[in-house]
Write an enzyme that holds these catalytic residues in place. Structure first.
Site, PDB file in Angstrom:
ATOM      1  N   GLY A 152       0.834  -1.214   0.000  1.00  0.00           N
ATOM      2  CA  GLY A 152       0.000   0.000   0.000  1.00  0.00           C
ATOM      3  C   GLY A 152       0.863   1.256   0.000  1.00  0.00           C
ATOM      4  N   ASP A 153       1.925   1.235   0.789  1.00  0.00           N
ATOM      5  CA  ASP A 153       2.822   2.409   0.865  1.00  0.00           C
ATOM      6  C   ASP A 153       3.513   2.627  -0.476  1.00  0.00           C
ATOM      7  OD1 ASP A 153       2.109   2.209   3.516  1.00  0.00           O
ATOM      8  OD2 ASP A 153       3.930   1.152   4.086  1.00  0.00           O
TER       9      ASP A 153
HETATM   10  N1  LIG Z   1      -1.587 -10.243  -4.044  1.00  0.00           N
HETATM   11  C1  LIG Z   1      -1.258  -9.212  -4.824  1.00  0.00           C
HETATM   12  N2  LIG Z   1      -1.051  -9.385  -6.151  1.00  0.00           N
HETATM   13  C2  LIG Z   1      -0.749  -8.358  -6.965  1.00  0.00           C
HETATM   14  N3  LIG Z   1      -0.667  -7.086  -6.528  1.00  0.00           N
HETATM   15  C3  LIG Z   1      -0.864  -6.844  -5.208  1.00  0.00           C
HETATM   16  C4  LIG Z   1      -1.163  -7.885  -4.278  1.00  0.00           C
HETATM   17  N4  LIG Z   1      -1.306  -7.341  -3.042  1.00  0.00           N
HETATM   18  C5  LIG Z   1      -1.103  -6.011  -3.190  1.00  0.00           C
HETATM   19  N5  LIG Z   1      -0.844  -5.699  -4.487  1.00  0.00           N
HETATM   20  C6  LIG Z   1      -0.635  -4.365  -5.081  1.00  0.00           C
HETATM   21  O1  LIG Z   1      -0.436  -3.394  -4.069  1.00  0.00           O
HETATM   22  C7  LIG Z   1      -1.555  -2.478  -3.997  1.00  0.00           C
HETATM   23  C8  LIG Z   1      -1.866  -2.168  -2.554  1.00  0.00           C
HETATM   24  O2  LIG Z   1      -2.123  -3.365  -1.860  1.00  0.00           O
HETATM   25  P1  LIG Z   1      -3.209  -3.496  -0.693  1.00  0.00           P
HETATM   26  O3  LIG Z   1      -2.959  -4.822  -0.039  1.00  0.00           O
HETATM   27  O4  LIG Z   1      -4.557  -3.273  -1.256  1.00  0.00           O
HETATM   28  O5  LIG Z   1      -2.851  -2.264   0.256  1.00  0.00           O
HETATM   29  P2  LIG Z   1      -2.471  -2.204   1.814  1.00  0.00           P
HETATM   30  O6  LIG Z   1      -1.048  -2.744   1.894  1.00  0.00           O
HETATM   31  O7  LIG Z   1      -2.547  -0.754   2.148  1.00  0.00           O
HETATM   32  O8  LIG Z   1      -3.469  -3.052   2.541  1.00  0.00           O
HETATM   33  C9  LIG Z   1      -2.688  -3.190  -4.753  1.00  0.00           C
HETATM   34  O9  LIG Z   1      -3.620  -2.287  -5.286  1.00  0.00           O
HETATM   35  C10 LIG Z   1      -1.892  -3.939  -5.836  1.00  0.00           C
HETATM   36  O10 LIG Z   1      -1.477  -3.062  -6.867  1.00  0.00           O
HETATM   37  O1  LIG Z   2       1.577   2.606  11.631  1.00  0.00           O
HETATM   38  P1  LIG Z   2       0.856   1.297  11.527  1.00  0.00           P
HETATM   39  O2  LIG Z   2      -0.570   1.437  11.120  1.00  0.00           O
HETATM   40  O3  LIG Z   2       1.015   0.479  12.800  1.00  0.00           O
HETATM   41  O4  LIG Z   2       1.530   0.478  10.362  1.00  0.00           O
HETATM   42  C1  LIG Z   2       2.911   0.235  10.339  1.00  0.00           C
HETATM   43  C2  LIG Z   2       3.195  -0.922   9.462  1.00  0.00           C
HETATM   44  O5  LIG Z   2       2.715  -0.638   8.173  1.00  0.00           O
HETATM   45  C3  LIG Z   2       3.712  -0.841   7.210  1.00  0.00           C
HETATM   46  O6  LIG Z   2       4.193   0.442   6.891  1.00  0.00           O
HETATM   47  C4  LIG Z   2       3.171  -1.565   6.011  1.00  0.00           C
HETATM   48  O7  LIG Z   2       1.998  -0.920   5.545  1.00  0.00           O
HETATM   49  P2  LIG Z   2       1.182  -1.408   4.281  1.00  0.00           P
HETATM   50  O8  LIG Z   2       1.338  -2.916   4.200  1.00  0.00           O
HETATM   51  O9  LIG Z   2      -0.208  -0.927   4.525  1.00  0.00           O
HETATM   52  O10 LIG Z   2       1.808  -0.733   3.102  1.00  0.00           O
HETATM   53  C5  LIG Z   2       4.817  -1.630   7.883  1.00  0.00           C
HETATM   54  O11 LIG Z   2       6.071  -1.296   7.369  1.00  0.00           O
HETATM   55  C6  LIG Z   2       4.662  -1.239   9.330  1.00  0.00           C
HETATM   56  O12 LIG Z   2       5.005  -2.297  10.156  1.00  0.00           O
END
Ligand SMILES: Nc1ncnc2c1ncn2[C@@H]1O[C@H](COP(=O)(O)OP(=O)(O)O)[C@@H](O)[C@H]1O
Ligand SMILES: O=P(O)(O)OC[C@H]1O[C@](O)(COP(=O)(O)O)[C@@H](O)[C@@H]1O
Length: 303
Positions: A248-249
């Site tokens: 997500g980041d």
């Molecule tokens: N299983 C996956 N396969 C392919 N792309 C992924 C997958 N998981 C995450 N991504 C990519 O990363 C983006 C953010 O992932 P997501 O899991 O929705 O966000 P977060 O980490 O904030 O929960 C997705 O929109 C996609 O582009």
């Molecule tokens: O500040 P929070 O919500 O505890 O999240 C921190 C965690 O989120 C992350 O930044 C990962 O976030 P995403 O998977 O949503 O991109 C990790 O590196 C870290 O451990």
């Protein structure tokens, strides 16, 4: 210039076990220590994409030094406020599925909090500030409001990636981007979300509340970009998922870095999606070559 703010950085301790047994001794198959925290992840990807940025936030103790050393080794400009307590360690346990245990974060005093607020006074209208992640309990729930007040006063733009009330309170101030994932969007409104129509409906509610762009990420199902003019869908490229922490980041970094360079939200969505997927297909955050190699597989279409 883009600035990232990580109020609660972490070392992400990634631990892999073959078969997790509770109430028993488990041995690690593999482990990995990575600098983490949402804004820090955004900074690392921005820098791999060649987008100049500075990482702000709080770091402390031996864990904080580890993070600063890695960022410096990647030539990322850092300007953290030093705190006494150790920066937290978040556990990311891989046992077939992914179980995450995130720490609360260190004690941050009034003096340190004030020092960070003061850094923001140097912002200009050209700047974008990415506020990302949870707020350590010692800072109090409304700390982002304090930062947003200074950002607005200076005429800079901001992106906010957090959850719950902290996100809702930021919306009337007009964030350039918010990026809830589909679960966070449902939680924010206390509803069950059934399909794409619902996602768009609640995405539009975030626009009505003040956000300029709403990016709804859906892990392996890609992402939706909801703007005043149009809704777009981006598919994900093909690949083997290795570690989705930071996906997500990475998406936010790809989106904001590209929007700042091109002012083109569709290109931003394409690069954001490729960056998120490239990280999901990597052990650590994605390298530039991987992001570039996935770009041609991402198609953006109006919904
Ligand atoms: N299983 C996956 N396969 C392919 N792309 C992924 C997958 N998981 C995450 N991504 C990519 O990363 C983006 C953010 O992932 P997501 O899991 O929705 O966000 P977060 O980490 O904030 O929960 C997705 O929109 C996609 O582009
Ligand atoms: O500040 P929070 O919500 O505890 O999240 C921190 C965690 O989120 C992350 O930044 C990962 O976030 P995403 O998977 O949503 O991109 C990790 O590196 C870290 O451990």
């Amino acid at each position: 210039m883009i600035y990232t703010v990580t109020l609660n950085p972490s070392i992400d301790y990634i631990v892999e076990v073959e078969d997790l047994k509770l109430d028993a001794l488990n041995r690690m198959k593999r482990d990995l220590k990575l600098p983490g925290g949402k804004g820090i992840n955004v900074s690392r990807i921005l820098s791999r994409l060649g987008v100049e940025n500075t990482a702000w936030g709080f770091l402390g103790g031996f864990t904080g030094r580890f993070i600063e050393d890695v960022l410096k080794s990647e030539s990322i400009v850092t300007d953290f406020v030093n705190v006494q307590d150790d920066t937290r360690i978040n556990i990311k346990l891989k046992h077939g599925g992914e179980t995450e245990i995130n720490g609360q974060g260190p004690q941050i005093g009034d003096k340190e909090a004030h020092a960070l607020v003061e850094k923001l006074r140097a912002l200009t209208e050209e700047d974008i500030v990415v506020l990302s992640g949870s707020v350590p309990p010692s800072l109090g729930g409304s700390f982002y409001d304090r930062l947003i007040a200074v950002i607005k006063e200076r005429g800079a733009k901001f992106v906010i990636d957090t959850t719950g009330d902290a996100l809702l309170q930021a919306l009337p101030h007009g964030p350039l981007l918010v990026k809830p994932n589909h679960h966070e969007l449902a939680e924010l409104f206390g509803v069950e979300i059934e399909g794409q129509e619902d996602l768009i409906k609640y995405g539009r509610k975030l626009l009505e509340k003040g956000a300029k762009n709403v990016l709804i990420s859906m892990a392996g199902d890609g992402a939706l970009l909801v703007t005043e003019e149009q809704v777009y869908h981006a598919n994900v490229p093909k690949g083997e998922v290795r570690n989705s922490v930071g996906a997500g980041d990475s998406m936010i970094a790809g989106f904001v870095g590209t929007l700042a360079k091109t002012n083109n939200p569709l290109e931003a969505l394409r690069t954001g999606t490729a960056s998120g997927s490239a990280t999901a297909f990597s052990d650590d955050l994605a390298e530039r070559a991987k992001i570039d190699s996935l770009l041609s597989q991402v198609q953006v279409n109006p919904v």
